[in-house]
Design a protein around this motif. Structure first.
Motif, PDB file in Angstrom:
ATOM      1  N   ASP A  37       0.830  -1.205   0.000  1.00 16.16           N
ATOM      2  CA  ASP A  37       0.000   0.000   0.000  1.00 16.16           C
ATOM      3  C   ASP A  37       0.867   1.259   0.000  1.00 16.16           C
ATOM      4  O   ASP A  37       0.603   2.217  -0.736  1.00 16.16           O
ATOM      5  CB  ASP A  37      -0.911   0.014   1.223  1.00 16.16           C
ATOM      6  N   ARG A  88      -4.316  -1.275  -5.882  1.00 17.02           N
ATOM      7  CA  ARG A  88      -4.130  -0.254  -4.849  1.00 17.02           C
ATOM      8  C   ARG A  88      -3.600   1.027  -5.486  1.00 17.02           C
ATOM      9  O   ARG A  88      -4.013   2.139  -5.124  1.00 17.02           O
ATOM     10  CB  ARG A  88      -3.162  -0.759  -3.778  1.00 17.02           C
ATOM     11  N   GLY A 113      -6.419   2.724  -7.120  1.00 11.83           N
ATOM     12  CA  GLY A 113      -7.262   3.317  -6.086  1.00 11.83           C
ATOM     13  C   GLY A 113      -6.747   4.672  -5.645  1.00 11.83           C
ATOM     14  O   GLY A 113      -7.519   5.637  -5.509  1.00 11.83           O
ATOM     15  N   TYR A 114      -5.439   4.793  -5.470  1.00 10.81           N
ATOM     16  CA  TYR A 114      -4.845   6.071  -5.059  1.00 10.81           C
ATOM     17  C   TYR A 114      -4.846   7.080  -6.212  1.00 10.81           C
ATOM     18  O   TYR A 114      -4.990   8.286  -5.987  1.00 10.81           O
ATOM     19  CB  TYR A 114      -3.428   5.853  -4.541  1.00 10.81           C
ATOM     20  N   HIS A 174      -9.733  -0.222  -4.573  1.00 12.63           N
ATOM     21  CA  HIS A 174      -9.282  -0.436  -3.192  1.00 12.63           C
ATOM     22  C   HIS A 174      -9.858  -1.738  -2.648  1.00 12.63           C
ATOM     23  O   HIS A 174      -9.174  -2.488  -1.937  1.00 12.63           O
ATOM     24  CB  HIS A 174      -9.706   0.741  -2.300  1.00 12.63           C
TER      25      HIS A 174
END
Length: 337
Positions: free
Chosen positions: A104, A226, A229-230, A298
């Motif tokens: 992450d 991930r 997602g960011y 996510h």
């Protein structure tokens, strides 16, 4: 269900019919099991909402089998849900997932670095937001944003063929995500037609980012989801700044005109903005799409190998239908008496 048109739209009835037919492989269900299914759905109606928590709770984990005897076949080819197309609250839009484990943190810091480099390359400044700057940024951004979903779908497709096993419905979801980002692009190019140098930059960007993301996804899908997602968190932030700039722009300015200027027809039809849908309405809808992609990626980054798509569970969908059916039945029964 057609006898309860006040509770169900024609689209919902068609969708439920498809799910039931697929789940039963064209078969029927006994009255006893139908009543059991209604009873269970009514008692556990709070457990049938879309899963967005850290812990994924398998549906009907107590028995391992739905009272209607439904399977998961429909998830492999049917994805009629999951699209909000603009329906997000302010609280849902303002979500940031804190990086905890190494993967992450690596994804988070990579996105922050890419954001700095991208801002510098495009000359983006939060204190100088103009229609031209916005168009250049969002058009280029959407040509890149449509890559991850397609890469994920392609890899999962070939894996399903190679292993001769089901995918669990994620493939269809990622294809829809890629197409959604493509619709963003087609909408924005209807507002500005990029020049040759811009298009050349798009080709180079797709080749570079596409190759890098493909290699990374083969190595670690968890990292890639991930990462996306960011990225989508940053996209939500960018569109929020754009929306604020439009709403606070002085009357008569080019940016203020977007408050009343009609959105392209393709946007009005895709997001159902209405005949008078504006560019500002469009920005709200696109931001909500990015928020959905954020939540989806996510969530998928936490899924274990072999888990089905938790965002479109046919059993949960049918349970919610049974609950609505029962509630409408309770309302109409006294009137008939």
């Amino acid at each position: 269900l057609r006898g309860h048109s006040n509770a169900f739209s024609s689209g919902e009835i068609e969708e439920i019919g498809e799910l039931f037919y697929a789940g039963k492989a064209g078969g029927s269900v006994s009255i006893e099991n139908f009543i059991r299914a209604i009873d269970y759905a009514a008692l556990h109606k709070d457990d049938t909402s879309i899963i967005n928590s850290e812990e994924h709770k398998p549906h009907f984990r107590e028995t391992g089998r739905h009272p209607l005897g439904l399977g998961q076949c429909a998830t492999e080819y049917f994805y009629g849900g999951g699209k909000s197309h603009g329906h997000y609250t302010h609280e849902e839009l303002d979500v940031n997932v804190e990086p905890k484990v190494f993967v992450d943190k690596l994804a988070y810091n990579t996105v922050k670095l890419v954001r700095v480099l991208f801002d510098a390359a495009t000359g983006w400044r939060n204190d100088n937001i103009t229609p031209n700057n916005i168009m250049n940024r969002v058009i280029y951004l959407e040509t890149i944003a449509a890559v991850p979903g397609m890469v994920a779908a392609i890899i999962r497709h070939f894996k399903s063929l190679r292993a001769m096993e089901r995918d669990g419905g994620l493939l269809n979801m990622f294809l829809e995500e890629a197409n959604n980002e493509r619709m963003h692009l087609l909408t924005f190019v209807g507002m500005k037609n990029p020049g040759r140098l811009f298009r050349l930059a798009v080709i180079l960007g797709q080749f570079g980012f596409g190759s890098a993301f493909l290699g990374a996804y083969i190595i670690s899908p968890k990292f890639c989801h991930r990462f996306v997602g960011y990225v989508e968190e940053e996209a939500c932030s960018t569109y929020t700044k754009i929306i604020n700039a439009i709403e606070s722009a002085p009357e008569g300015s080019d940016l203020a005109n977007w408050r009343t200027e009609h959105a392209p027809n393709i946007a009005k039809s895709y997001w159902k903005l209405g005949e008078q849908g504006t560019v500002l309405d469009l920005m709200y809808a696109v931001r909500a799409d990015e928020a959905e992609h954020r939540d989806v990626n996510h969530l998928v980054s936490r899924l274990k190998e072999g888990e089905a798509n938790p965002l479109y569970n046919p059993e949960a969908k049918l349970d919610m239908t049974l609950v609505k059916y029962l509630e409408d039945l309770m309302k109409t029964s006294p009137q008939k008496q």
